[in-house]
Scaffold this motif. Structure first.
Motif, mmCIF file in Angstrom:
data_model
loop_
_atom_site.group_PDB
_atom_site.id
_atom_site.type_symbol
_atom_site.label_atom_id
_atom_site.label_comp_id
_atom_site.label_asym_id
_atom_site.label_seq_id
_atom_site.Cartn_x
_atom_site.Cartn_y
_atom_site.Cartn_z
ATOM 1 N N ASP A 2 -9.909 10.519 2.046
ATOM 2 C CA ASP A 2 -9.069 9.398 1.632
ATOM 3 C C ASP A 2 -7.896 9.353 2.618
ATOM 4 O O ASP A 2 -7.522 10.388 3.184
ATOM 5 C CB ASP A 2 -8.559 9.669 0.206
ATOM 6 C CG ASP A 2 -7.852 8.473 -0.413
ATOM 7 O OD1 ASP A 2 -7.973 7.345 0.105
ATOM 8 O OD2 ASP A 2 -7.166 8.686 -1.447
ATOM 9 N N LEU A 46 1.495 3.135 -4.862
ATOM 10 C CA LEU A 46 0.146 3.519 -4.450
ATOM 11 C C LEU A 46 -0.047 5.008 -4.722
ATOM 12 O O LEU A 46 0.921 5.773 -4.708
ATOM 13 C CB LEU A 46 -0.052 3.275 -2.949
ATOM 14 C CG LEU A 46 0.340 1.902 -2.398
ATOM 15 C CD1 LEU A 46 0.149 1.875 -0.874
ATOM 16 C CD2 LEU A 46 -0.496 0.815 -3.046
ATOM 17 N N PHE A 76 -2.857 8.371 -3.758
ATOM 18 C CA PHE A 76 -3.949 8.792 -2.885
ATOM 19 C C PHE A 76 -4.475 10.161 -3.301
ATOM 20 O O PHE A 76 -3.775 10.928 -3.965
ATOM 21 C CB PHE A 76 -3.481 8.844 -1.425
ATOM 22 C CG PHE A 76 -3.102 7.490 -0.905
ATOM 23 C CD1 PHE A 76 -4.073 6.623 -0.437
ATOM 24 C CD2 PHE A 76 -1.780 7.072 -0.942
ATOM 25 C CE1 PHE A 76 -3.735 5.363 0.013
ATOM 26 C CE2 PHE A 76 -1.433 5.814 -0.486
ATOM 27 C CZ PHE A 76 -2.414 4.960 -0.018
ATOM 28 N N ARG A 136 -4.663 9.690 -6.958
ATOM 29 C CA ARG A 136 -5.361 8.432 -7.243
ATOM 30 C C ARG A 136 -6.219 8.579 -8.508
ATOM 31 O O ARG A 136 -6.394 7.619 -9.267
ATOM 32 C CB ARG A 136 -6.245 8.080 -6.044
ATOM 33 C CG ARG A 136 -6.770 6.663 -6.047
ATOM 34 C CD ARG A 136 -8.024 6.574 -5.195
ATOM 35 N NE ARG A 136 -7.815 6.619 -3.754
ATOM 36 C CZ ARG A 136 -7.526 5.559 -3.001
ATOM 37 N NH1 ARG A 136 -7.352 4.385 -3.536
ATOM 38 N NH2 ARG A 136 -7.409 5.694 -1.689
ATOM 39 N N ASN A 194 -5.461 3.401 -8.114
ATOM 40 C CA ASN A 194 -5.220 3.006 -6.714
ATOM 41 C C ASN A 194 -3.812 2.485 -6.491
ATOM 42 O O ASN A 194 -3.139 2.855 -5.544
ATOM 43 C CB ASN A 194 -6.158 1.867 -6.309
ATOM 44 C CG ASN A 194 -7.571 2.332 -6.103
ATOM 45 O OD1 ASN A 194 -7.831 3.528 -6.017
ATOM 46 N ND2 ASN A 194 -8.493 1.393 -6.046
ATOM 47 N N GLU A 195 -3.427 1.555 -7.353
ATOM 48 C CA GLU A 195 -2.164 0.864 -7.122
ATOM 49 C C GLU A 195 -1.706 0.291 -8.454
ATOM 50 O O GLU A 195 -2.493 -0.328 -9.175
ATOM 51 C CB GLU A 195 -2.367 -0.283 -6.118
ATOM 52 C CG GLU A 195 -1.093 -1.081 -5.884
ATOM 53 C CD GLU A 195 -1.177 -2.058 -4.721
ATOM 54 O OE1 GLU A 195 -2.268 -2.166 -4.113
ATOM 55 O OE2 GLU A 195 -0.164 -2.705 -4.421
#
Lengths: 79, 134, 134, 79
Positions: C45, D6, D8, D12, D17-18
């Motif tokens: 990622d 955001l 990651f 995540r 994701n957001e």
């Protein structure tokens, strides 16, 4: 005493690819160096070169025997 | 373990070694200029059997100093090599990158110290055996 | 000056840079085992715009520290990367090899310190985000 | 104050994701961290993560302005 003498790089241009030496005064690397400097004065103008006996680096006291393969090794510059 | 080659043919890229995490490769390329003069080509001379045995000694040194190294590769061109072509390729594969960087730098340093290979630089107006004259 | 790429496609070998005498390349390959467990694949990622800007900063650092370096290349795969495939390729071209070895090792060290890319190891029985949990 | 957040890597999987955050208590990175730890307790079980504001690493005192793009950066592991 007879042995083969190879020369490489800049020394090949002075001595030739390969000669047979037959000289009873040469018994070790030190006496070979004296003979080479007398016979090929241009070698004295080069940077310090090494001698290999039977494909191994030799010192001045390394003995040379009949049938050995001896080589003049100028400063290496591969890579 | 050591992959050593002296060849009059162009050097090939070494394939990826799929089992080793870290692979460091050195490519030595003939530069078109040396000390401000245009170099047309190099010519390499070698005492081949002794060069191979000295390279095998260096590979043994590397295995002793970095036991995790799995691959030591050194391919060197002989004869005429033109500007822009590879003259030498060295590769070390190892599980860890620090070992691979150190061992590859060591391989190149030792190559230039002990391996009987000689380089002649050829110019428009003559030639010069590198390191051979004061 | 910096050749930076984040890509979901397999990485290509970088061609020889004919003007630079010394080229050091690092290839990072996905190992089939990690801590004794079989790794089926990695998944990477990235925060892409920030990763690119951090890599550009590293390239600037390298140019400041080793001014003779001519090329800084860093290509990193994202998404799924299978065992045996390259995940990253780094390359430094320079007139002299000591600079090229040092700068390439520095590039890889800094990549692993500051660039927002994350690696997930996928096993038969689960997955693990590397370095993320105690 | 509204801004995009955001996430990651491992973050995540916790945050998504957001998301859009709209919370007047958040004015800087420190207050964002407090809000995140309360809202997503699983984040506390991770190794120390960083915050980026507009694609640059931020410190606890970095201010967050409306419209900023803020990101949770778990320990990186590229290469």
């Amino acid at each position: 005493m007879r042995f083969s003498l190879l020369a490489f790089g800049v020394a090949r241009e002075i001595v030739g690819n390969e000669i047979t030496v037959d000289n009873s005064d040469i018994r070790d690397v030190q006496s070979l160096r004296i003979w080479l400097s007398t016979t090929y004065p241009l070698l004295s103008g080069l940077n310090k070169w090494a001698i290999a006996v039977n494909e191994k680096y030799a010192t001045d006291s390394t003995l040379i025997a009949p049938g050995d393969v001896v080589a003049i090794i100028p400063p290496v510059s591969g890579g | 373990m050591a992959d050593i080659l002296l060849t009059y043919q162009p050097l090939e890229f070494s394939p990826v070694s799929p089992a080793d995490g870290a692979q460091v490769i050195f490519q030595g390329v003939v530069r078109p200029f040396s000390k401000g003069k245009e170099v047309l080509r190099l010519e390499f001379d070698a005492y081949e059997p002794m060069a191979i045995s000295e390279l095998e000694k260096i590979a043994e040194e590397i295995k002793a100093k970095w036991p995790e190294v799995n691959q030591v590769l050194l391919h060197h061109r002989l004869g005429i090599v033109n500007a822009g072509e590879m003259a030498v390729i060295a590769k070390i594969s190892s599980p860890h990158r620090a070992d691979a960087f150190e061992a590859c730098a060591h391989l190149m340093n030792r190559l230039k110290e002990t391996v009987p290979i000689w380089k002649k630089e050829c110019y428009n107006d003559g030639h010069y055996w590198v390191s051979s004259t004061p």
